[in-house]
Design an enzyme around this catalytic site. Sequence first.
Site, PDB file in Angstrom:
ATOM      1  N   GLN A  42      11.173 -60.734 -30.383  1.00  0.00           N
ATOM      2  CA  GLN A  42      11.232 -59.737 -31.457  1.00  0.00           C
ATOM      3  C   GLN A  42      11.779 -58.380 -31.008  1.00  0.00           C
ATOM      4  O   GLN A  42      12.260 -57.619 -31.832  1.00  0.00           O
ATOM      5  CB  GLN A  42       9.840 -59.572 -32.073  1.00  0.00           C
ATOM      6  CG  GLN A  42       9.357 -60.839 -32.765  1.00  0.00           C
ATOM      7  CD  GLN A  42       7.996 -60.673 -33.398  1.00  0.00           C
ATOM      8  OE1 GLN A  42       6.976 -60.865 -32.734  1.00  0.00           O
ATOM      9  NE2 GLN A  42       7.952 -60.313 -34.657  1.00  0.00           N
ATOM     10  N   HIS A  62      21.243 -68.610 -34.753  1.00  0.00           N
ATOM     11  CA  HIS A  62      22.703 -68.729 -34.657  1.00  0.00           C
ATOM     12  C   HIS A  62      23.236 -69.878 -35.510  1.00  0.00           C
ATOM     13  O   HIS A  62      24.325 -69.791 -36.060  1.00  0.00           O
ATOM     14  CB  HIS A  62      23.130 -68.958 -33.196  1.00  0.00           C
ATOM     15  CG  HIS A  62      22.879 -67.766 -32.322  1.00  0.00           C
ATOM     16  ND1 HIS A  62      22.843 -67.828 -30.949  1.00  0.00           N
ATOM     17  CD2 HIS A  62      22.631 -66.476 -32.628  1.00  0.00           C
ATOM     18  CE1 HIS A  62      22.581 -66.637 -30.448  1.00  0.00           C
ATOM     19  NE2 HIS A  62      22.451 -65.789 -31.453  1.00  0.00           N
ATOM     20  N   ARG A 100       0.500 -55.069 -25.106  1.00  0.00           N
ATOM     21  CA  ARG A 100       0.573 -56.528 -25.161  1.00  0.00           C
ATOM     22  C   ARG A 100       2.021 -56.915 -25.443  1.00  0.00           C
ATOM     23  O   ARG A 100       2.601 -56.502 -26.447  1.00  0.00           O
ATOM     24  CB  ARG A 100      -0.368 -57.059 -26.262  1.00  0.00           C
ATOM     25  CG  ARG A 100      -0.243 -58.541 -26.472  1.00  0.00           C
ATOM     26  CD  ARG A 100      -1.238 -59.113 -27.493  1.00  0.00           C
ATOM     27  NE  ARG A 100      -0.892 -60.511 -27.685  1.00  0.00           N
ATOM     28  CZ  ARG A 100      -0.513 -61.057 -28.839  1.00  0.00           C
ATOM     29  NH1 ARG A 100      -0.466 -60.337 -29.948  1.00  0.00           N
ATOM     30  NH2 ARG A 100      -0.184 -62.324 -28.907  1.00  0.00           N
ATOM     31  N   HIS A 145       4.998 -66.584 -26.855  1.00  0.00           N
ATOM     32  CA  HIS A 145       4.980 -66.061 -28.226  1.00  0.00           C
ATOM     33  C   HIS A 145       6.185 -66.651 -28.975  1.00  0.00           C
ATOM     34  O   HIS A 145       7.120 -65.949 -29.321  1.00  0.00           O
ATOM     35  CB  HIS A 145       5.005 -64.529 -28.213  1.00  0.00           C
ATOM     36  CG  HIS A 145       4.580 -63.887 -29.504  1.00  0.00           C
ATOM     37  ND1 HIS A 145       3.583 -62.950 -29.579  1.00  0.00           N
ATOM     38  CD2 HIS A 145       5.031 -64.045 -30.773  1.00  0.00           C
ATOM     39  CE1 HIS A 145       3.435 -62.548 -30.840  1.00  0.00           C
ATOM     40  NE2 HIS A 145       4.317 -63.192 -31.580  1.00  0.00           N
ATOM     41  N   ASN A 189       0.423 -67.649 -28.476  1.00  0.00           N
ATOM     42  CA  ASN A 189       0.197 -66.837 -29.673  1.00  0.00           C
ATOM     43  C   ASN A 189       0.232 -67.681 -30.944  1.00  0.00           C
ATOM     44  O   ASN A 189       1.211 -68.385 -31.206  1.00  0.00           O
ATOM     45  CB  ASN A 189       1.282 -65.757 -29.768  1.00  0.00           C
ATOM     46  CG  ASN A 189       1.091 -64.877 -30.989  1.00  0.00           C
ATOM     47  OD1 ASN A 189       0.153 -64.098 -31.054  1.00  0.00           O
ATOM     48  ND2 ASN A 189       1.955 -65.032 -31.989  1.00  0.00           N
ATOM     49  N   GLU A 190      -0.838 -67.589 -31.719  1.00  0.00           N
ATOM     50  CA  GLU A 190      -0.896 -68.150 -33.071  1.00  0.00           C
ATOM     51  C   GLU A 190      -0.336 -69.564 -33.214  1.00  0.00           C
ATOM     52  O   GLU A 190       0.675 -69.765 -33.904  1.00  0.00           O
ATOM     53  CB  GLU A 190      -0.130 -67.237 -34.044  1.00  0.00           C
ATOM     54  CG  GLU A 190      -0.738 -65.884 -34.223  1.00  0.00           C
ATOM     55  CD  GLU A 190      -0.235 -65.189 -35.486  1.00  0.00           C
ATOM     56  OE1 GLU A 190       0.678 -65.716 -36.146  1.00  0.00           O
ATOM     57  OE2 GLU A 190      -0.763 -64.130 -35.813  1.00  0.00           O
ATOM     58  N   ASN A 330      -5.845 -62.482 -34.241  1.00  0.00           N
ATOM     59  CA  ASN A 330      -4.828 -61.781 -35.029  1.00  0.00           C
ATOM     60  C   ASN A 330      -5.280 -61.827 -36.475  1.00  0.00           C
ATOM     61  O   ASN A 330      -5.457 -62.912 -37.041  1.00  0.00           O
ATOM     62  CB  ASN A 330      -3.468 -62.476 -34.929  1.00  0.00           C
ATOM     63  CG  ASN A 330      -2.782 -62.218 -33.601  1.00  0.00           C
ATOM     64  OD1 ASN A 330      -3.335 -61.550 -32.731  1.00  0.00           O
ATOM     65  ND2 ASN A 330      -1.577 -62.738 -33.443  1.00  0.00           N
ATOM     66  N   TYR A 332      -4.701 -60.072 -40.431  1.00  0.00           N
ATOM     67  CA  TYR A 332      -3.897 -59.188 -41.274  1.00  0.00           C
ATOM     68  C   TYR A 332      -4.397 -59.078 -42.703  1.00  0.00           C
ATOM     69  O   TYR A 332      -4.303 -58.036 -43.317  1.00  0.00           O
ATOM     70  CB  TYR A 332      -2.451 -59.695 -41.334  1.00  0.00           C
ATOM     71  CG  TYR A 332      -1.660 -59.481 -40.058  1.00  0.00           C
ATOM     72  CD1 TYR A 332      -0.890 -58.349 -39.888  1.00  0.00           C
ATOM     73  CD2 TYR A 332      -1.695 -60.418 -39.043  1.00  0.00           C
ATOM     74  CE1 TYR A 332      -0.155 -58.141 -38.737  1.00  0.00           C
ATOM     75  CE2 TYR A 332      -0.959 -60.217 -37.875  1.00  0.00           C
ATOM     76  CZ  TYR A 332      -0.195 -59.078 -37.731  1.00  0.00           C
ATOM     77  OH  TYR A 332       0.516 -58.871 -36.579  1.00  0.00           O
ATOM     78  N   GLU A 397      -3.871 -58.503 -32.686  1.00  0.00           N
ATOM     79  CA  GLU A 397      -2.873 -58.012 -33.646  1.00  0.00           C
ATOM     80  C   GLU A 397      -3.556 -57.636 -34.951  1.00  0.00           C
ATOM     81  O   GLU A 397      -4.484 -58.329 -35.396  1.00  0.00           O
ATOM     82  CB  GLU A 397      -1.827 -59.086 -34.001  1.00  0.00           C
ATOM     83  CG  GLU A 397      -0.726 -59.251 -33.002  1.00  0.00           C
ATOM     84  CD  GLU A 397       0.285 -60.318 -33.418  1.00  0.00           C
ATOM     85  OE1 GLU A 397       0.594 -60.433 -34.624  1.00  0.00           O
ATOM     86  OE2 GLU A 397       0.761 -61.033 -32.527  1.00  0.00           O
TER      87      GLU A 397
HETATM   88  C1  PNW Z   1       2.073 -62.600 -36.486  1.00  0.00           C
HETATM   89  N1  PNW Z   1      -0.383 -64.817 -42.046  1.00  0.00           N
HETATM   90  O1  PNW Z   1       2.439 -63.576 -37.402  1.00  0.00           O
HETATM   91  C2  PNW Z   1       2.906 -62.775 -35.227  1.00  0.00           C
HETATM   92  O2  PNW Z   1       2.117 -62.986 -34.081  1.00  0.00           O
HETATM   93  C3  PNW Z   1       3.886 -61.676 -34.985  1.00  0.00           C
HETATM   94  O3  PNW Z   1       4.895 -62.105 -34.114  1.00  0.00           O
HETATM   95  C4  PNW Z   1       4.421 -61.168 -36.303  1.00  0.00           C
HETATM   96  O4  PNW Z   1       5.477 -60.261 -36.166  1.00  0.00           O
HETATM   97  C5  PNW Z   1       3.267 -60.520 -37.035  1.00  0.00           C
HETATM   98  O5  PNW Z   1       2.151 -61.384 -37.128  1.00  0.00           O
HETATM   99  C6  PNW Z   1       3.630 -60.054 -38.435  1.00  0.00           C
HETATM  100  O6  PNW Z   1       4.063 -61.128 -39.210  1.00  0.00           O
HETATM  101  C7  PNW Z   1       1.707 -63.817 -38.556  1.00  0.00           C
HETATM  102  O7  PNW Z   1       0.195 -65.463 -42.938  1.00  0.00           O
HETATM  103  C8  PNW Z   1       2.331 -64.521 -39.566  1.00  0.00           C
HETATM  104  O8  PNW Z   1      -1.539 -64.420 -42.240  1.00  0.00           O
HETATM  105  C9  PNW Z   1       1.639 -64.874 -40.732  1.00  0.00           C
HETATM  106  C10 PNW Z   1       0.317 -64.494 -40.872  1.00  0.00           C
HETATM  107  C11 PNW Z   1      -0.302 -63.765 -39.873  1.00  0.00           C
HETATM  108  C12 PNW Z   1       0.405 -63.449 -38.727  1.00  0.00           C
END
Ligand code: PNW
Length: 496
Positions: A42, A62, A100, A145, A189-190, A330, A332, A397
Site C-alpha cells: 500500500q 497490471h 506497524r 500483509h 494480517n486479516e 483490526n 473498523y 488497526e
Molecule cells: C484492512 N471490513 O482491511 C486492511 O488490513 C488494510 O490493509 C486496509 O487498508 C484497511 O483495513 C482499510 O480498508 C479491512 O469490511 C477491509 O470490515 C475490510 C474490513 C475491515 C478491514
Amino acid sequence: MRFTLSLFLLRMFIGPILRAHCEQDWSFPKDFRIGAASAAYQVEGGWNASGKGENNWDWFTHNKPWSIADQSNGDVACDSFHKYKEDVAILKDIGFNFYRFSISWSRIFPTGFSNKISKEGIQYYHDLIDELRSNGIEPFVTIYHWDHPQILEQMGGWVNELMVDSFTDFSRLVFQEFGPKVKYFATINEPSSFCSGGYGGTLKAPAWNLTLNAEYMCMHNVLKAHAKAYHMYDQEFRSTQNGKIGIVLPCQYYFGQDNNDTVTPDIAFQYDCGWMAHPIFSKVGDYPKIMRKRIDENSRIQGWPRSRLPTFTQKEVEYIRGTADYFGLNHYTSYIAVPVKRETGKVWENDRGYYQTVDPKWPVSASSWLKVVPEGFGNILRRITKEYGKLPIYVTENGYADHGSLNDIERIKYYYGYLKEMLVAINDGCNVKVYIAWSIIDNFEWQDGYKNRFGIVHVDFNDPGRKRTYKKSAKWYKDLLKSRKLLPVHNYTNNN
Ligand code: PNW
C-alpha cells in the site's frame, strides 16, 4: 441586539467552562502505547526496484486493472521505498510510540523461493528499522500483509498447502534478519479479508470467486502456516530474541435486529471472528461448533462427498491452539445480523443462516463497508475478553475513510468516539495494551485505489515527489500523544 450579544458572551465564556466540567478526563493508562500503521504494497512502490520480484498484487493490478476503482496500482504508491526517512520523521514528530509495517515477500525472495535471497531487499528493511529505532519508535512487523510472490499464486496461492512451508521459510528469514531488532511480530494480517475477498470473492487478488469453498481451504492453510511460524519462533528464536508474536484478525461487531435477539449476534461473532480466533484463542481449539454444524449439514444436503469446511486432526487442533502472545484486533465498523428462516432439510442461507445489514442512522464514511459505530468497538473488546480470556489485546488497526480532505473533522470525531469507547472497555477490565491507527499516510486502498483515504497525513499522488501534508487529525494526534489524553473535538473544528 443586546440579547444576541449577551447570548454570544454567554456561549463564549460559559460554554467552555460547562464543557470542561461535563467532559471526563480521558487519560490513557501509563503503560499504554499508541502507534500508526501501513503495509508494504500500500505504501512502498518501487515495485520492480532493486530486483524485487513480481507479487500477486503487481500481477492483479497490471493484468486486471478494472478490478480497482480508479484503475490504479501500487507501482509507486507513496514511494516509501525511497521516502521512508520522511515517513519516520513524520511518525516521530507526531509522537507515535510504534510503527506497524509489513515486509514485501517478493522483495526478499524475488523468485518466490528461499534459495535466492535479495540482499538489497533485506537492506531496505534494515534501514527502515534502524531509522525507527534511532528515533525512539518501536518497529512492529507484520510478516505478511496480503502480497506474496506471483509464482506462488500461480501454484494455487493460499489454497495450496505448499504455502504453509513457503510462509515458514519466509518467516524464518524475517526472524533471523530482523528479530534481533524487532520485539513485536504479527504473522498474517486479516486472513478472512483475503481468503473471502480474494479466493471466495472478487474484491481482492486473485479474485477467484469460489465462494464458500476456496475461502475455507485458504483459511485452513493460513491457520497452519501461522501456527508453524509461531512454533518456529518459540523453538528457535524466542529465547534469544524475547519478542512477542501473534496474528491480526478483523473482528467487527454484530448487533441483533432488536434487543431480544441475542442468538444471531452470537452466531455472527463466531462466523466473522471465531472462524479465525476460535482455533487459536479458545480453550478447546478448532473451528466454532456452529460453523462445523451448519457447513457440514449444508455440504451433505448439497451432495458434497465431504464437508466444504476442512477438518483438522486432533494433533493439528492442539498444534494451532494457543499460538499467540496477544490478540491482534483490526476493528473498523459494526453490522446488524438478521436471521434467515430455514425449513428442516433445507440449506442454511450463505452457510450462516443470517445476513448482515446496517442501521441507516449510522454515520457513513467514504468506504461503503465502513459506518461509524463507536459503541461497537467497546462491545467487541468486551466480547473478545469474555470469549477468550484476558490475553493482552493489541488494537492493530482502526481508522476512517474519506476522500482526502485536510480539514478532516469527521476523522477526528471517529477517532475520538472509538478511543473513548476503548478507554471505557479498559475500565471494564479489557486488557488492551496497544492501539495502532490506520493509517499514518494516505495509501493504495486495495480495490478502492487512491479514491478512499485513511491517512492522518495527506499524500499528493499527482506529485512525483508524493508530497506529504498534515491533516487536522495529525495535529489532533500530536496533541493527544503529548498530553496522553483524549482531546475534545470542538477544539479542532475552528480554523486553528
Ligand atoms: C484492512 N471490513 O482491511 C486492511 O488490513 C488494510 O490493509 C486496509 O487498508 C484497511 O483495513 C482499510 O480498508 C479491512 O469490511 C477491509 O470490515 C475490510 C474490513 C475491515 C478491514
